[in-house]
Write an enzyme that holds these catalytic residues in place. Structure first.
Site, PDB file in Angstrom:
ATOM      1  N   SER A 220      82.164 -26.318  37.128  1.00  0.00           N
ATOM      2  CA  SER A 220      82.956 -25.108  37.295  1.00  0.00           C
ATOM      3  C   SER A 220      81.959 -23.713  37.938  1.00  0.00           C
ATOM      4  O   SER A 220      80.997 -23.463  37.182  1.00  0.00           O
ATOM      5  CB  SER A 220      83.696 -24.512  36.063  1.00  0.00           C
ATOM      6  N   GLY A 222      83.141 -20.409  38.466  1.00  0.00           N
ATOM      7  CA  GLY A 222      83.815 -19.213  38.370  1.00  0.00           C
ATOM      8  C   GLY A 222      84.739 -19.006  39.495  1.00  0.00           C
ATOM      9  O   GLY A 222      85.392 -19.479  40.018  1.00  0.00           O
ATOM     10  N   GLY A 225      85.138 -21.523  42.285  1.00  0.00           N
ATOM     11  CA  GLY A 225      85.858 -22.716  42.316  1.00  0.00           C
ATOM     12  C   GLY A 225      85.149 -23.856  41.493  1.00  0.00           C
ATOM     13  O   GLY A 225      84.765 -23.530  40.268  1.00  0.00           O
ATOM     14  N   GLY A 251      87.821 -23.085  32.024  1.00  0.00           N
ATOM     15  CA  GLY A 251      87.216 -24.132  31.979  1.00  0.00           C
ATOM     16  C   GLY A 251      87.879 -25.345  31.364  1.00  0.00           C
ATOM     17  O   GLY A 251      88.011 -26.748  31.772  1.00  0.00           O
ATOM     18  N   ASP A 252      88.496 -25.054  30.133  1.00  0.00           N
ATOM     19  CA  ASP A 252      89.143 -26.164  29.463  1.00  0.00           C
ATOM     20  C   ASP A 252      90.384 -26.515  30.424  1.00  0.00           C
ATOM     21  O   ASP A 252      90.689 -27.774  30.375  1.00  0.00           O
ATOM     22  CB  ASP A 252      89.713 -25.755  28.167  1.00  0.00           C
TER      23      ASP A 252
END
Length: 314
Positions: A220, A222, A225, A251-252
């Site tokens: 990830s 931020g 993308g 992120g999850d």
């Protein structure tokens, strides 16, 4: 079925204020209480999409009871490992512009017997699962290799295993050869032992992880993308949020979207980024549902090593 394991779940209280000012008295514009913990969030997103899932977690005190109560309306089945201490509570303060300040408790100290019970139950449930997803921080008392031990337990049970962690627990898990790891940019830099200024630096780090035994690497980035590195190639995907309400859980949601879409190839990456983008548009730690996605807005291309990542939100 996808089983998530969250060694350090939480009750997540989110407070929306106009602006967070150190030392000032603030009036909350809105307050939310959500079930929290990385694996819990992944299970919530999976359940919202109709995917069979189960959340395994240690649970103690009134906070543990409340956590299970909050998950029930979201149709997330929970398997609890009873512990003597109370489940932790976390606080996120969100400015009107979406800037998020997090205050996370360390969590209850688990006994050796409680840790062993969590591992035993993970191995038992892994025998019925397609994926076992080991997520998040470790509470006091947990050995740094707990996620690595969960990788081995899942493998013995026949499940594929994904790990979303940070610091020494992530490094130990990578050495156990999981099928999938999902670090963010800062965690990837920590694994590399150096700053990662360009996408090429991330690609190099991901390829070294794969060469050491990790299966697929999904990083990830931020606002930039995410990037996917696997057997068949490397791709970068990005999208723009219409509004940023909270970055907690993005992120999850990204990991959940990747698993929902088959956990392979650019199509799964597209869905992952659509989920991550939708997550930051939700209040608190609410997980997005399929109706919240704008998959067509996600741009996917072969990874451009020259892309600068300086200034990326972590």
């Amino acid at each position: 079925m996808i089983v998530t394991v969250t060694p350090n779940p939480s009750l997540d209280r989110t407070i929306l204020v106009d602006e967070l000012v150190r030392g000032a008295v603030h009036r909350a514009r809105r307050v939310r209480l959500d079930p929290g913990g990385k694996g819990v969030n992944v299970a919530r997103a999976l359940a919202a999409a109709g995917r069979s899932t189960l959340a395994l977690l240690p649970s103690g005190g009134a906070e543990g009871v409340r956590l299970a109560e909050l998950l029930a309306p979201e149709a997330v089945p929970v398997v609890e490992v009873p512990i003597r201490s109370a489940t932790r509570s976390n606080l996120a303060v969100v400015d009107a512009d979406g800037t998020t300040s997090k205050f996370n408790e360390p969590g209850p100290e688990l006994t050796e017997a409680e840790i062993a019970a969590l591992e035993t139950k993970a191995a038992e449930l892994g025998a019925r699962a397609d994926w076992l997803v080991a997520c998040g921080s470790l509470p006091p008392g947990c050995p740094a290799d707990l996620h690595a031990r969960l990788v081995h337990a899942a493998r013995r049970s026949g499940a594929r295993v994904a790990v979303d962690a940070s610091g020494p627990p992530l490094a130990a898990a990578c050495a156990a050869d999981p099928d999938l790891v999902t670090p963010n940019l800062a965690e990837c830099a920590e694994l590399a032992g150096r700053p990662l200024h360009h996408l090429g630096d991330v690609l190099d780090t991901a390829r070294r992880l794969r060469a050491s035994g990790v299966g697929t690497v999904l990083v990830s980035l931020g606002e930039h993308g995410a990037v996917l590195v696997e057997d068949t190639g490397s791709w970068h995907a990005s999208s723009t949020a219409s509004v940023v309400r909270s970055t907690v859980g993005a992120g999850d949601a990204t990991l959940a979207g990747f698993l929902l879409a088959g956990a392979a190839g650019p199509s799964a990456l597209r869905t992952a980024v659509a989920y991550g983008t939708a997550a930051v548009e939700q209040a608190g730690t609410r997980m997005p549902a399929p109706k919240d996605l704008r998959t067509g807005d996600v741009r996917v291309s072969e990874a451009d090593a020259s892309l600068s990542l300086d200034g990326a939100a972590l």
